[in-house]
Enzyme design. Structure first.
Site, PDB file in Angstrom:
ATOM      1  N   HIS A  74     -19.824  -7.337 -29.440  1.00  0.00           N
ATOM      2  CA  HIS A  74     -20.371  -8.796 -29.167  1.00  0.00           C
ATOM      3  C   HIS A  74     -20.035  -9.562 -30.269  1.00  0.00           C
ATOM      4  O   HIS A  74     -20.173  -9.328 -31.315  1.00  0.00           O
ATOM      5  CB  HIS A  74     -21.869  -8.628 -28.783  1.00  0.00           C
ATOM      6  CG  HIS A  74     -22.531  -9.682 -27.774  1.00  0.00           C
ATOM      7  ND1 HIS A  74     -22.503 -10.954 -28.657  1.00  0.00           N
ATOM      8  CD2 HIS A  74     -22.571  -9.920 -26.673  1.00  0.00           C
ATOM      9  CE1 HIS A  74     -23.048 -11.840 -27.804  1.00  0.00           C
ATOM     10  NE2 HIS A  74     -23.001 -11.523 -26.620  1.00  0.00           N
ATOM     11  N   GLU A 128     -23.140  -6.772 -20.479  1.00  0.00           N
ATOM     12  CA  GLU A 128     -22.185  -6.728 -19.057  1.00  0.00           C
ATOM     13  C   GLU A 128     -22.193  -4.932 -18.808  1.00  0.00           C
ATOM     14  O   GLU A 128     -22.111  -4.695 -17.660  1.00  0.00           O
ATOM     15  CB  GLU A 128     -20.677  -6.896 -19.683  1.00  0.00           C
ATOM     16  CG  GLU A 128     -20.428  -8.363 -19.536  1.00  0.00           C
ATOM     17  CD  GLU A 128     -19.364  -9.048 -19.392  1.00  0.00           C
ATOM     18  OE1 GLU A 128     -18.508  -8.079 -18.877  1.00  0.00           O
ATOM     19  OE2 GLU A 128     -19.107 -10.257 -19.344  1.00  0.00           O
TER      20      GLU A 128
HETATM   21  N1  ACO Z   1     -14.024  -1.089 -28.050  1.00  0.00           N
HETATM   22  C1  ACO Z   1     -13.042  -0.865 -28.969  1.00  0.00           C
HETATM   23  N2  ACO Z   1     -13.015  -1.411 -30.187  1.00  0.00           N
HETATM   24  C2  ACO Z   1     -13.617  -2.632 -30.293  1.00  0.00           C
HETATM   25  C3  ACO Z   1     -14.312  -3.043 -29.337  1.00  0.00           C
HETATM   26  C4  ACO Z   1     -14.367  -2.518 -27.951  1.00  0.00           C
HETATM   27  N3  ACO Z   1     -15.349  -2.862 -26.914  1.00  0.00           N
HETATM   28  N4  ACO Z   1     -14.987  -4.287 -29.607  1.00  0.00           N
HETATM   29  C5  ACO Z   1     -14.382  -4.562 -30.832  1.00  0.00           C
HETATM   30  N5  ACO Z   1     -13.645  -3.406 -30.927  1.00  0.00           N
HETATM   31  C6  ACO Z   1     -12.835  -3.393 -32.419  1.00  0.00           C
HETATM   32  C7  ACO Z   1     -11.786  -4.349 -32.401  1.00  0.00           C
HETATM   33  O1  ACO Z   1     -10.677  -3.276 -31.991  1.00  0.00           O
HETATM   34  C8  ACO Z   1     -11.587  -4.609 -33.817  1.00  0.00           C
HETATM   35  O2  ACO Z   1     -10.975  -3.430 -34.713  1.00  0.00           O
HETATM   36  P1  ACO Z   1      -9.714  -3.884 -35.779  1.00  0.00           P
HETATM   37  O3  ACO Z   1     -10.793  -4.688 -36.670  1.00  0.00           O
HETATM   38  O4  ACO Z   1      -9.532  -2.404 -36.317  1.00  0.00           O
HETATM   39  O5  ACO Z   1      -8.664  -4.566 -35.241  1.00  0.00           O
HETATM   40  C9  ACO Z   1     -12.847  -4.834 -34.273  1.00  0.00           C
HETATM   41  O6  ACO Z   1     -13.697  -3.863 -33.566  1.00  0.00           O
HETATM   42  C10 ACO Z   1     -13.603  -6.135 -34.263  1.00  0.00           C
HETATM   43  O7  ACO Z   1     -13.143  -6.535 -32.923  1.00  0.00           O
HETATM   44  P2  ACO Z   1     -12.869  -8.292 -32.710  1.00  0.00           P
HETATM   45  O8  ACO Z   1     -12.461  -8.736 -31.305  1.00  0.00           O
HETATM   46  O9  ACO Z   1     -12.660  -9.139 -33.797  1.00  0.00           O
HETATM   47  O10 ACO Z   1     -14.530  -8.494 -32.540  1.00  0.00           O
HETATM   48  P3  ACO Z   1     -15.377  -9.655 -31.702  1.00  0.00           P
HETATM   49  O11 ACO Z   1     -16.676  -9.683 -32.213  1.00  0.00           O
HETATM   50  O12 ACO Z   1     -14.475 -10.831 -31.876  1.00  0.00           O
HETATM   51  O13 ACO Z   1     -15.033  -9.325 -30.343  1.00  0.00           O
HETATM   52  C11 ACO Z   1     -15.851  -8.929 -27.994  1.00  0.00           C
HETATM   53  C12 ACO Z   1     -16.193  -9.446 -29.228  1.00  0.00           C
HETATM   54  C13 ACO Z   1     -14.588  -9.975 -27.632  1.00  0.00           C
HETATM   55  C14 ACO Z   1     -16.827  -8.860 -27.017  1.00  0.00           C
HETATM   56  C15 ACO Z   1     -15.362  -7.472 -27.907  1.00  0.00           C
HETATM   57  O14 ACO Z   1     -16.083  -6.484 -28.766  1.00  0.00           O
HETATM   58  C16 ACO Z   1     -14.633  -6.811 -26.960  1.00  0.00           C
HETATM   59  O15 ACO Z   1     -13.500  -7.013 -26.610  1.00  0.00           O
HETATM   60  N6  ACO Z   1     -15.550  -6.114 -26.080  1.00  0.00           N
HETATM   61  C17 ACO Z   1     -15.293  -5.287 -24.807  1.00  0.00           C
HETATM   62  C18 ACO Z   1     -15.242  -6.328 -23.842  1.00  0.00           C
HETATM   63  C19 ACO Z   1     -16.606  -6.606 -23.340  1.00  0.00           C
HETATM   64  O16 ACO Z   1     -17.442  -5.883 -23.139  1.00  0.00           O
HETATM   65  N7  ACO Z   1     -16.909  -7.944 -23.121  1.00  0.00           N
HETATM   66  C20 ACO Z   1     -18.063  -8.658 -22.854  1.00  0.00           C
HETATM   67  C21 ACO Z   1     -18.814  -9.168 -23.983  1.00  0.00           C
HETATM   68  S1  ACO Z   1     -20.469  -9.812 -23.647  1.00  0.00           S
HETATM   69  C22 ACO Z   1     -20.545 -11.146 -23.069  1.00  0.00           C
HETATM   70  O17 ACO Z   1     -19.323 -11.706 -23.134  1.00  0.00           O
HETATM   71  C23 ACO Z   1     -21.577 -11.879 -22.347  1.00  0.00           C
END
Ligand code: ACO
Length: 362
Positions: free
Chosen positions: A245, A298
């Site tokens: 998140h 979600e």
């Molecule tokens: N699965 C695997 N790895 C993940 C996930 C995930 N769900 N989420 C984050 N990471 C990893 C990234 O690959 C990244 O790794 P790195 O540093 O080695 O490149 C690290 O964690 C940080 O990721 P960011 O994208 O910078 O984290 P951010 O906080 O910006 O992203 C987000 C949040 C977009 C929700 C992300 O966690 C994601 O894509 N989740 C999956 C999609 C999802 O569930 N979306 C619904 C969110 S809830 C809502 O919007 C109401």
């Protein structure tokens, strides 16, 4: 402030009394009340009242049927257009010229219309409309909604949808809420403010897609190997849907609440989802030890909506119905400030020049 804050990240634009996502403590409170004390205990219409008025009474009024003037095949688009039509149809004056009580009444009526509209659209045109006398027998707003949609809804589905609506009703500042407040700040009418918020929510980066979670759960159901599936996704550098998140650095409190409800209602995919979650959390903790990657809303919303037999094509419209509460509360709060939102930008285009230096002149 002369530095650009891209995406307005970290910029505090408003004071609000409405909701507080506790990012470190894994809690979400509506006017100070933890959502876990509301979901399954207070019906959505009263939660709507809590958010908008700070009181459970009178809450959201019963819905009323509304003709479906447009059928694009996308319920979210149709409901946005229909809400926008309300100002001329129902005589909503600009917020600038309405009292707070009038604005509150208009927001309540527009919300009630949006719910009946989504329910009727979900029923589709192939089935006869459920008679109003039957809808009137329902004892809560969500039961009315489900009756309008299904005729005779399963009470466990009503409970699941009510839980989803309450847990998704409000989440502090975000793109759609900000949009609603910006439009309200111009003094535009309540319908214009609400429909703008609906449009902002439609983007996949905001409205989200619990359907992507469901696709993963279905894969695990087929293979019966949650751990292998999770490792495969992460080995390929892909993301596990329903985890992580932008704001929370702990479990998303809405996931915790909806997990409880999924268990209470006996969602058939509860066990496979739990196995997926367990495997994902273990693997993410091992691979990303410096980052808290926990379950987000979600994940369990997908399981709850799937249980209530809500098709994936309706997920964004369901989110719209839920979030009318937060939007209405913020639109009203913004109206009361009387202040126009008017940010600045730093100009980085070309300097002064003559039009004949530009291609296409003459
Ligand atoms: N699965 C695997 N790895 C993940 C996930 C995930 N769900 N989420 C984050 N990471 C990893 C990234 O690959 C990244 O790794 P790195 O540093 O080695 O490149 C690290 O964690 C940080 O990721 P960011 O994208 O910078 O984290 P951010 O906080 O910006 O992203 C987000 C949040 C977009 C929700 C992300 O966690 C994601 O894509 N989740 C999956 C999609 C999802 O569930 N979306 C619904 C969110 S809830 C809502 O919007 C109401």
């Amino acid at each position: 402030m002369s530095e650009v804050q891209h995406g307005l990240e970290g910029v505090i634009a408003f004071e609000t009394h409405i909701a507080e996502p506790d990012k470190e403590g894994s809690a979400l409170r509506y006017r100070g009340v933890d959502i876990d004390d509301l979901v399954g205990r207070v019906p959505f219409e009263r939660v709507w009242g809590l958010l908008v008025d700070g009181s459970f009474d009178p809450g959201l009024p019963a819905d009323e049927p509304f003709p479906i003037p447009v059928h694009t095949g996308d319920v979210r688009v149709d409901v946005q257009s229909s809400v926008a039509m309300l100002a001329p149809l129902w005589g909503f004056q600009p917020l600038l010229d309405t009292t707070d009580d009038e604005a509150r009444a208009q927001l309540a009526r527009a919300t009630a219309m949006a719910l009946s509209f989504v329910a009727q659209s979900a029923r589709g045109t192939g089935l006869p409309m459920v008679p109003e006398s039957q809808v009137d027998e329902a004892s809560s707003v969500v039961e009315r909604f489900m009756t309008r949609w299904r005729g005779e809804p399963d009470p466990r589905h009503v409970k699941a949808v009510d839980a989803y609506f309450t847990s998704a009703a409000e989440h502090g500042m975000n793109a759609s809420t900000f949009t609603g407040r910006v439009v309200a700040s111009t003094g535009a009418d309540a319908a214009a403010s609400l429909s703008a918020a609906i449009g902002a929510m439609s983007g996949p980066l905001h409205g989200g897609a619990p359907s992507r979670v469901l696709a993963m759960v279905e894969e695990i159901e087929r293979s019966g190997d949650a751990v292998g599936y999770v490792k495969g996704i992460l080995d390929r550098g892909e993301r596990l849907m329903g985890f992580g998140h932008r704001v929370y650095r702990a479990e998303d409190p809405r996931a915790r609440t909806l997990r409880r409800v999924a268990k209470e209602v006996g969602a058939p995919r509860y066990e496979v989802a739990e196995a997926f979650e367990k495997a994902a959390l273990a693997e993410l903790a091992e691979r990303k030890p410096d980052r808290v990657l926990a379950t987000n809303v979600e994940f369990w919303a997908a399981i709850i909506l799937d249980f209530a037999e809500v098709p994936a094509s309706m997920f964004t419209s369901m989110f719209t119905c839920a979030r009318t509460a937060g939007w209405s509360a913020h639109i009203l709060e913004q109206k009361k400030t009387g202040r126009l939102v008017r940010p600045s930008a730093i100009y980085t285009g070309p300097g002064g020049r003559s039009p004949d230096t530009i291609e296409g002149w003459n």
